[in-house]
Design a protein around this motif. Structure first.
Motif, PDB file in Angstrom:
ATOM      1  N   THR A 191       0.815  -1.213   0.000  1.00  0.00           N
ATOM      2  CA  THR A 191       0.000   0.000   0.000  1.00  0.00           C
ATOM      3  C   THR A 191       0.849   1.264   0.000  1.00  0.00           C
ATOM      4  OG1 THR A 191      -1.756  -1.150   1.204  1.00  0.00           O
ATOM      5  CG2 THR A 191      -1.789   1.264   1.255  1.00  0.00           C
ATOM      6  N   VAL A 192       1.970   1.254   0.715  1.00  0.00           N
ATOM      7  CA  VAL A 192       2.738   2.473   0.932  1.00  0.00           C
ATOM      8  C   VAL A 192       3.768   2.693  -0.172  1.00  0.00           C
ATOM      9  CG1 VAL A 192       2.399   2.274   3.406  1.00  0.00           C
ATOM     10  CG2 VAL A 192       4.499   1.354   2.378  1.00  0.00           C
ATOM     11  N   TRP A 193       4.362   3.868  -0.144  1.00  0.00           N
ATOM     12  CA  TRP A 193       5.369   4.242  -1.142  1.00  0.00           C
ATOM     13  C   TRP A 193       6.672   3.494  -0.952  1.00  0.00           C
ATOM     14  CZ3 TRP A 193       9.406   8.196   0.137  1.00  0.00           C
ATOM     15  CH2 TRP A 193      10.289   8.406  -0.942  1.00  0.00           C
ATOM     16  N   ARG A 194       7.087   3.343   0.329  1.00  0.00           N
ATOM     17  CA  ARG A 194       8.439   2.862   0.587  1.00  0.00           C
ATOM     18  C   ARG A 194       8.502   2.180   1.955  1.00  0.00           C
ATOM     19  NH1 ARG A 194      13.699   5.480   2.020  1.00  0.00           N
ATOM     20  NH2 ARG A 194      15.220   4.875   0.439  1.00  0.00           N
ATOM     21  N   THR A 195       9.177   1.041   2.040  1.00  0.00           N
ATOM     22  CA  THR A 195       9.387   0.387   3.334  1.00  0.00           C
ATOM     23  C   THR A 195      10.877   0.126   3.539  1.00  0.00           C
ATOM     24  OG1 THR A 195       9.021  -1.810   2.367  1.00  0.00           O
ATOM     25  CG2 THR A 195       7.135  -0.737   3.419  1.00  0.00           C
ATOM     26  N   ARG A 196      11.327   0.354   4.766  1.00  0.00           N
ATOM     27  CA  ARG A 196      12.703   0.090   5.155  1.00  0.00           C
ATOM     28  C   ARG A 196      12.705  -0.386   6.606  1.00  0.00           C
ATOM     29  NH1 ARG A 196      13.087   0.591   0.511  1.00  0.00           N
ATOM     30  NH2 ARG A 196      14.650   1.705  -0.744  1.00  0.00           N
ATOM     31  N   ALA A 197      13.740  -1.115   6.989  1.00  0.00           N
ATOM     32  CA  ALA A 197      13.888  -1.573   8.376  1.00  0.00           C
ATOM     33  C   ALA A 197      15.040  -0.811   9.013  1.00  0.00           C
ATOM     34  CB  ALA A 197      14.127  -3.078   8.416  1.00  0.00           C
ATOM     35  N   TYR A 198      14.779   0.436   9.417  1.00  0.00           N
ATOM     36  CA  TYR A 198      15.834   1.243  10.020  1.00  0.00           C
ATOM     37  C   TYR A 198      16.249   0.680  11.377  1.00  0.00           C
ATOM     38  CZ  TYR A 198      14.790   4.597   6.358  1.00  0.00           C
ATOM     39  OH  TYR A 198      14.603   5.205   5.134  1.00  0.00           O
ATOM     40  N   GLY A 199      15.303   0.249  12.156  1.00  0.00           N
ATOM     41  CA  GLY A 199      15.607  -0.464  13.381  1.00  0.00           C
ATOM     42  C   GLY A 199      15.876   0.394  14.598  1.00  0.00           C
ATOM     43  N   GLU A 200      15.620  -0.238  15.763  1.00  0.00           N
ATOM     44  CA  GLU A 200      15.900   0.327  17.076  1.00  0.00           C
ATOM     45  C   GLU A 200      15.175   1.667  17.264  1.00  0.00           C
ATOM     46  OE1 GLU A 200      17.149  -2.133  18.409  1.00  0.00           O
ATOM     47  OE2 GLU A 200      18.204  -3.054  16.756  1.00  0.00           O
ATOM     48  N   MET A 201      15.638   2.448  18.226  1.00  0.00           N
ATOM     49  CA  MET A 201      14.989   3.724  18.531  1.00  0.00           C
ATOM     50  C   MET A 201      15.131   4.719  17.387  1.00  0.00           C
ATOM     51  SD  MET A 201      17.712   5.948  19.136  1.00  0.00           S
ATOM     52  CE  MET A 201      19.424   5.528  18.945  1.00  0.00           C
ATOM     53  N   TRP A 202      16.131   4.510  16.508  1.00  0.00           N
ATOM     54  CA  TRP A 202      16.397   5.472  15.444  1.00  0.00           C
ATOM     55  C   TRP A 202      15.200   5.667  14.529  1.00  0.00           C
ATOM     56  CZ3 TRP A 202      19.456   4.884  10.364  1.00  0.00           C
ATOM     57  CH2 TRP A 202      19.839   6.150   9.891  1.00  0.00           C
ATOM     58  N   ALA A 203      14.464   4.586  14.230  1.00  0.00           N
ATOM     59  CA  ALA A 203      13.302   4.704  13.346  1.00  0.00           C
ATOM     60  C   ALA A 203      12.280   5.693  13.901  1.00  0.00           C
ATOM     61  CB  ALA A 203      12.660   3.333  13.140  1.00  0.00           C
ATOM     62  N   TYR A 204      12.040   5.632  15.209  1.00  0.00           N
ATOM     63  CA  TYR A 204      11.075   6.521  15.842  1.00  0.00           C
ATOM     64  C   TYR A 204      11.567   7.964  15.854  1.00  0.00           C
ATOM     65  CZ  TYR A 204       9.066   2.125  17.441  1.00  0.00           C
ATOM     66  OH  TYR A 204       8.511   0.871  17.487  1.00  0.00           O
ATOM     67  N   MET A 205      12.861   8.135  15.987  1.00  0.00           N
ATOM     68  CA  MET A 205      13.407   9.489  15.970  1.00  0.00           C
ATOM     69  C   MET A 205      13.362  10.070  14.556  1.00  0.00           C
ATOM     70  SD  MET A 205      13.914  10.001  19.131  1.00  0.00           S
ATOM     71  CE  MET A 205      12.388   9.028  19.210  1.00  0.00           C
ATOM     72  N   LEU A 206      13.561   9.243  13.534  1.00  0.00           N
ATOM     73  CA  LEU A 206      13.373   9.697  12.157  1.00  0.00           C
ATOM     74  C   LEU A 206      11.928  10.130  11.931  1.00  0.00           C
ATOM     75  CD1 LEU A 206      15.431   7.010  10.194  1.00  0.00           C
ATOM     76  CD2 LEU A 206      16.066   9.401  10.578  1.00  0.00           C
ATOM     77  N   LEU A 207      10.994   9.413  12.552  1.00  0.00           N
ATOM     78  CA  LEU A 207       9.584   9.797  12.475  1.00  0.00           C
ATOM     79  C   LEU A 207       9.375  11.164  13.120  1.00  0.00           C
ATOM     80  CD1 LEU A 207       6.545   8.801  11.954  1.00  0.00           C
ATOM     81  CD2 LEU A 207       6.564   8.331  14.402  1.00  0.00           C
ATOM     82  N   ALA A 208       9.921  11.351  14.320  1.00  0.00           N
ATOM     83  CA  ALA A 208       9.758  12.630  15.022  1.00  0.00           C
ATOM     84  C   ALA A 208      10.388  13.780  14.244  1.00  0.00           C
ATOM     85  CB  ALA A 208      10.370  12.545  16.419  1.00  0.00           C
ATOM     86  N   GLU A 209      11.431  13.496  13.473  1.00  0.00           N
ATOM     87  CA  GLU A 209      12.087  14.519  12.657  1.00  0.00           C
ATOM     88  C   GLU A 209      11.328  14.803  11.360  1.00  0.00           C
ATOM     89  OE1 GLU A 209      16.366  14.179  12.047  1.00  0.00           O
ATOM     90  OE2 GLU A 209      16.458  12.795  13.737  1.00  0.00           O
ATOM     91  N   GLY A 210      10.307  13.994  11.055  1.00  0.00           N
ATOM     92  CA  GLY A 210       9.540  14.183   9.831  1.00  0.00           C
ATOM     93  C   GLY A 210      10.122  13.477   8.616  1.00  0.00           C
ATOM     94  N   LEU A 211      11.043  12.547   8.832  1.00  0.00           N
ATOM     95  CA  LEU A 211      11.727  11.879   7.724  1.00  0.00           C
ATOM     96  C   LEU A 211      11.137  10.509   7.401  1.00  0.00           C
ATOM     97  CD1 LEU A 211      15.377  12.748   8.813  1.00  0.00           C
ATOM     98  CD2 LEU A 211      13.828  14.045   7.342  1.00  0.00           C
ATOM     99  N   VAL A 212      10.389   9.942   8.334  1.00  0.00           N
ATOM    100  CA  VAL A 212       9.660   8.689   8.167  1.00  0.00           C
ATOM    101  C   VAL A 212       8.240   8.954   8.648  1.00  0.00           C
ATOM    102  CG1 VAL A 212       9.457   6.312   9.022  1.00  0.00           C
ATOM    103  CG2 VAL A 212      11.700   7.218   8.415  1.00  0.00           C
ATOM    104  N   ASP A 213       7.266   8.246   8.094  1.00  0.00           N
ATOM    105  CA  ASP A 213       5.868   8.550   8.390  1.00  0.00           C
ATOM    106  C   ASP A 213       5.167   7.538   9.286  1.00  0.00           C
ATOM    107  OD1 ASP A 213       6.058  10.744   6.469  1.00  0.00           O
ATOM    108  OD2 ASP A 213       6.080   9.151   4.963  1.00  0.00           O
ATOM    109  N   VAL A 214       5.635   6.282   9.263  1.00  0.00           N
ATOM    110  CA  VAL A 214       5.017   5.207  10.050  1.00  0.00           C
ATOM    111  C   VAL A 214       6.124   4.279  10.554  1.00  0.00           C
ATOM    112  CG1 VAL A 214       3.441   3.217  10.033  1.00  0.00           C
ATOM    113  CG2 VAL A 214       2.885   5.255   8.681  1.00  0.00           C
TER     114      VAL A 214
END
Length: 270
Positions: A191-214
């Motif tokens: 369904t989505v544009w792009r999926t990646r497994a950034y992993g660990e707390m970093w994925a959530y921080m990328l979300l907070a920075e506006g660089l990842v959406d889910v």
């Protein structure tokens, strides 16, 4: 009992992160790093233990009446029902740490009456730190920025409003497989544009920075998510369990920019 403001508690959490960073970074890529296997078959290093011991010692002096729950040394009493509880993950991403991969960090949270109200995620190998307290916004300090711009930056999640344009981190294929939800991950991936497994707390921080959406993952403990919840929420995002409930003790997590949250919960339909 002494009353503390959230500003007091955040200041203490940042001081604890300073102490943690000094210890963990000194042991990162150390040739004599000691690695053991815990009963649950996950690794633990001498750095994990040293960081948690130091944080606990500081909390015992600064907040003697508060309960502490940590990954390596457990908790005190009815941890989930404590009025004021510090929840610590001394090194989130131990497997990365012991392999020399720089994506790891210390997570420090204060939970009051079951709600995470202060969160700090400090990643010295990435030279970044993120933090938040309820009502005061979410912030990041990037020490790799030009020397003239070593100022904290307020965080804001993305404005992506359509899952078809979303960038998603699912943390690990194995985690979704072990939980029996590969079909849900496949639906999301298609369904989505792009999926990646950034992993660990970093994925959530990328979300907070506006660089990842889910961001979504399974097999979590309270110390994996407590510090992340206020950071994501104060950046304007939503943070629940994968089925939309309270994430702190759920064992899984779904964080989004808020605009995509209901659609993501509905699509996963766990």
């Amino acid at each position: 009992m002494t009353e503390y403001t959230l500003a007091d508690d955040l200041a203490l959490a940042l001081q604890l992160a300073d102490t943690a960073d000094t210890i963990s970074l000194d042991r990162f890529r150390a040739l004599d790093l000691v690695v053991e296997t815990k009963p649950d078959r996950t690794p633990v290093t001498d750095a994990d233990k040293a960081v948690e011991r130091a944080i606990r010692a500081n909390l015992e002096r600064a907040r003697p009446d508060d309960v502490v729950l940590g990954e390596e040394y457990g908790g005190e009493g009815a941890a989930a029902h404590a009025h004021r509880q510090w929840i610590i993950d001394p090194i989130d991403g131990t497997a990365n740490f012991l392999r020399g991969v720089p994506v790891w960090g210390t997570l420090i949270s204060l939970v009051v009456d079951g709600v995470p109200v202060v969160g700090v995620a400090s990643s010295p190998a990435l030279t970044k730190r993120w933090w938040a307290s309820t009502g005061a916004g979410a912030w990041m300090l990037d020490q790799t920025a030009p020397t003239t711009d070593h100022a904290a930056r307020r965080l804001e999640v993305s404005k992506v409003a359509d899952l078809g344009g979303a960038s998603v981190s699912y943390n690990s294929f194995q985690g979704w497989d072990d939980a029996g939800h590969l079909d849900a991950l496949t639906r999301l991936n298609r369904t989505v544009w792009r999926t990646r497994a950034y992993g660990e707390m970093w994925a959530y921080m990328l979300l907070a920075e506006g660089l990842v959406d889910v961001v979504g993952e399974f097999d979590l403990k309270a110390y994996d998510v407590a510090a992340l919840i206020p950071i994501v929420r104060e950046a304007g995002g939503a943070f629940t369990s994968l089925s939309g409930g309270d994430p702190l003790w759920a064992g899984d997590a779904l964080a989004t920019n808020g605009l995509l949250h209901d659609a993501t919960v509905g699509l996963l339909a766990l």
